[in-house]
Design an enzyme around this catalytic site. Structure first.
Site, mmCIF file in Angstrom:
data_model
loop_
_atom_site.group_PDB
_atom_site.id
_atom_site.type_symbol
_atom_site.label_atom_id
_atom_site.label_comp_id
_atom_site.label_asym_id
_atom_site.label_seq_id
_atom_site.Cartn_x
_atom_site.Cartn_y
_atom_site.Cartn_z
ATOM 1 N N LYS A 78 4.726 -0.220 -5.457
ATOM 2 C CA LYS A 78 3.512 0.154 -4.732
ATOM 3 C C LYS A 78 2.756 1.218 -5.522
ATOM 4 O O LYS A 78 3.360 2.146 -6.082
ATOM 5 C CB LYS A 78 3.881 0.683 -3.344
ATOM 6 C CG LYS A 78 2.677 0.988 -2.447
ATOM 7 C CD LYS A 78 3.121 1.439 -1.063
ATOM 8 C CE LYS A 78 1.951 1.754 -0.156
ATOM 9 N NZ LYS A 78 2.369 2.172 1.209
ATOM 10 N N SER A 153 0.403 -0.258 5.102
ATOM 11 C CA SER A 153 -0.410 -0.121 3.912
ATOM 12 C C SER A 153 0.189 -0.784 2.674
ATOM 13 O O SER A 153 -0.483 -0.943 1.654
ATOM 14 C CB SER A 153 -0.621 1.375 3.619
ATOM 15 O OG SER A 153 0.625 2.013 3.364
ATOM 16 N N SER A 177 4.452 1.142 7.513
ATOM 17 C CA SER A 177 3.823 0.507 6.344
ATOM 18 C C SER A 177 4.756 -0.314 5.472
ATOM 19 O O SER A 177 4.307 -0.943 4.511
ATOM 20 C CB SER A 177 3.119 1.560 5.483
ATOM 21 O OG SER A 177 1.948 2.012 6.115
#
Length: 505
Positions: A78, A153, A177
């Site tokens: 990420k 997210s 998330s």
């Protein structure tokens, strides 16, 4: 055999047997990434650097050198985790040119384990969102339905695994998330206990809530990746010196007891009927496995969303104050006075104002303003400090529930993946996407989402399992009972596979 359809555990077996090389593995994934560029999963991908890593592992393996537990396996990262001298932008224009001078601790651990760092994945800007629509790089598409969101997210990391663009990926979970994207993308997503995994090198959103964790296709891979990234880190004062169990070795040992709590508050208004049906079916699977099911209550969970949206924006306001464009971060080219009275403002302040206005997206600005207000003189006691008291009550509810049962189960997300634009005009509707996941972050406990069904329209549904602090071993073993009895973890999206077929390891 298509190597990109194989789990990390399966790849490791082939790599150790010498039937494939790491270079062949990553070449397959790079080819697939090129083929599926339309999903917008990766925001930074350097094929040559990736191939160099793979060749180095192959050289070591050929020489008989000691290798780590992930040697030669790609892991997508990420874009919120610092990788030395590689773009780490948090999905934001503010950090468009930022290259950290150091690795995050989890990145160091991956390198030590021999993993191949396989690009940076898309995300909601500064991890603020539930749909990956807030990224400066545009939205990531859900591999199951490309007109729908992949969750957020960590939507890029979830979609990477779901679309077989990487066998493993890392995300971060501040209010759901990891778990919510895992649910809507039909994969496994695990948020460890706060303090189990070092946050050093994780660009902060809300420091008392953020936690790093794995995305995988199955629990064997989740146990393996969690084993690698866990542990005390002196560079993170919040990481806890707790023994790390043998997650991999004990995974297939059924728990001594299966006392499962069904959370009453997780089955109320707003829960999609098809999601509820799948969760009820999962409960029957556990009953057939001999589990004792007991309804429990988390009475203060109804205050989770408002408490979270005071605590998280307050910490966001504080953490993001550092991006003032004086040392690093986006700097506006034009910051001359434009409005009456601005000619009296110092040019340095005007530069900061213009740079932050340009560098941050709408959702980040909204949360900074919410947090700044909640912390402002005269309001901190009324809002922020009250939210902290509610947070304590939420933790007390979990403690009481775990005195009666070993784990709690319920839906991960109230709905399947929604369409792009469906909730962008209604922030509250977007925030409610995390209504079942937020409380675990406020309480600091571990939770995971595993696939447990598909809607009639072919969209994945996730089952959430929560456990007491530092009980990840039991959490994984309990989830494994369900995984062994079903085949949902073997399903792949038809938009990238042509069928809802299954694939083994």
């Amino acid at each position: 055999m298509d190597l990109t359809r194989t789990t990390a555990t399966g790849l490791l077996a082939q790599l150790k047997a010498g039937s494939v090389t790491s270079e062949e593995v990553v070449s397959g994934y790079l080819g697939r990434a090129k083929e599926l560029e339309r999903l917008n999963v990766f925001v930074h991908l350097d094929p040559e650097k990736i191939l160099d890593q793979a060749r180095a592992i192959d050289t070591k393996r050929k020489a008989g050198a000691p290798l780590g537990p992930l040697a030669g396996v790609p892991v997508a990262i990420k874009d919120v985790l610092c990788v030395e001298n590689e773009l780490t932008t948090c999905g934001s224009k503010m950090l468009a040119k930022f290259k950290p001078p150091y690795d995050a601790t989890v990145i160091t651990k991956l390198r030590d384990a021999g993993a191949i760092l396989f690009g940076k994945t898309n995300m909601d800007e500064f991890a603020m969102g539930s749909s990956t629509e807030n990224s400066a790089y545009g939205p990531t598409r859900n591999p199951w339905d490309e007109e729908r969101i992949p969750g957020g997210s960590s939507g890029g990391s979830a979609a990477a695994v779901a679309a077989d663009l990487a066998p493993l990926s890392l995300g971060s979970d501040t209010g759901g998330s990891i778990r919510q994207p895992a649910a809507v993308c039909g994969i496994v997503g695990l948020k460890p206990t706060y303090g189990r995994v070092s946050r050093y090198g994780l660009i902060a959103f809300a420091s008392s809530l953020d936690q790093i964790g794995p995305f995988t296709h199955d629990l064997a891979d989740a146990a393996l990746l969690l084993q690698v990234i866990s542990g005390r880190d002196p560079r993170d004062a919040t990481s806890v010196d707790q023994p790390i169990p043998d997650y991999v070795g004990t995974l297939d040992t059924p728990p001594k007891s299966l006392r499962i709590g069904l959370v009453r508050e997780f089955f109320g208004e707003g829960l999609d009927p098809e999601v509820e049906t799948s969760i009820r079916e999962a409960i029957r699977v556990y009953e057939q496995a001999g589990a004792t099911i007991k309804e429990v209550s988390l009475p203060h969970s109804k205050y989770g969303v408002p408490a979270y949206y005071l605590v998280a924006p307050a910490e966001c306001s504080s953490n993001l104050a550092r991006y003032d464009s004086t040392i690093y971060g986006h700097r506006a080219e034009d910051f001359k006075p434009k409005y009456p009275g601005e000619d009296k403002i110092h040019p340095l302040i005007l530069m900061m104002m213009a740079s932050r206005a340009e560098g941050f997206g709408a959702e980040v600005k909204r949360r900074i303003m919410l947090g700044t207000f909640a912390l402002s003189a005269g309001y901190a006691d009324q809002y922020y400090n009250q939210a902290l008291k509610v947070r304590r009550l939420i933790r007390n509810d979990f403690d009481a529930a775990f005195n009666e049962v070993d784990v709690l189960i319920g839906p991960t997300s109230p709905t399947p993946a929604f369409k792009f634009g469906e909730r962008t005009a209604d922030p509250l509707a977007m925030y409610l996407s995390d209504i079942y996941t937020i409380t675990a972050n406020l309480a600091g406990i571990p939770g995971l989402s595993i696939p447990c069904g598909l809607t009639k329209g072919g969209l994945p549904i996730g089952l959430q399992i929560l456990a007491p602090a530092f009980a990840e071993e039991n959490l994984l073993r309990t989830a494994r009972v369900f995984e062994r009895a079903t085949d949902w973890h073997l399903r792949r999206p038809n938009s990238v596979d042509g069928t809802h077929g299954t694939h083994g390891s």
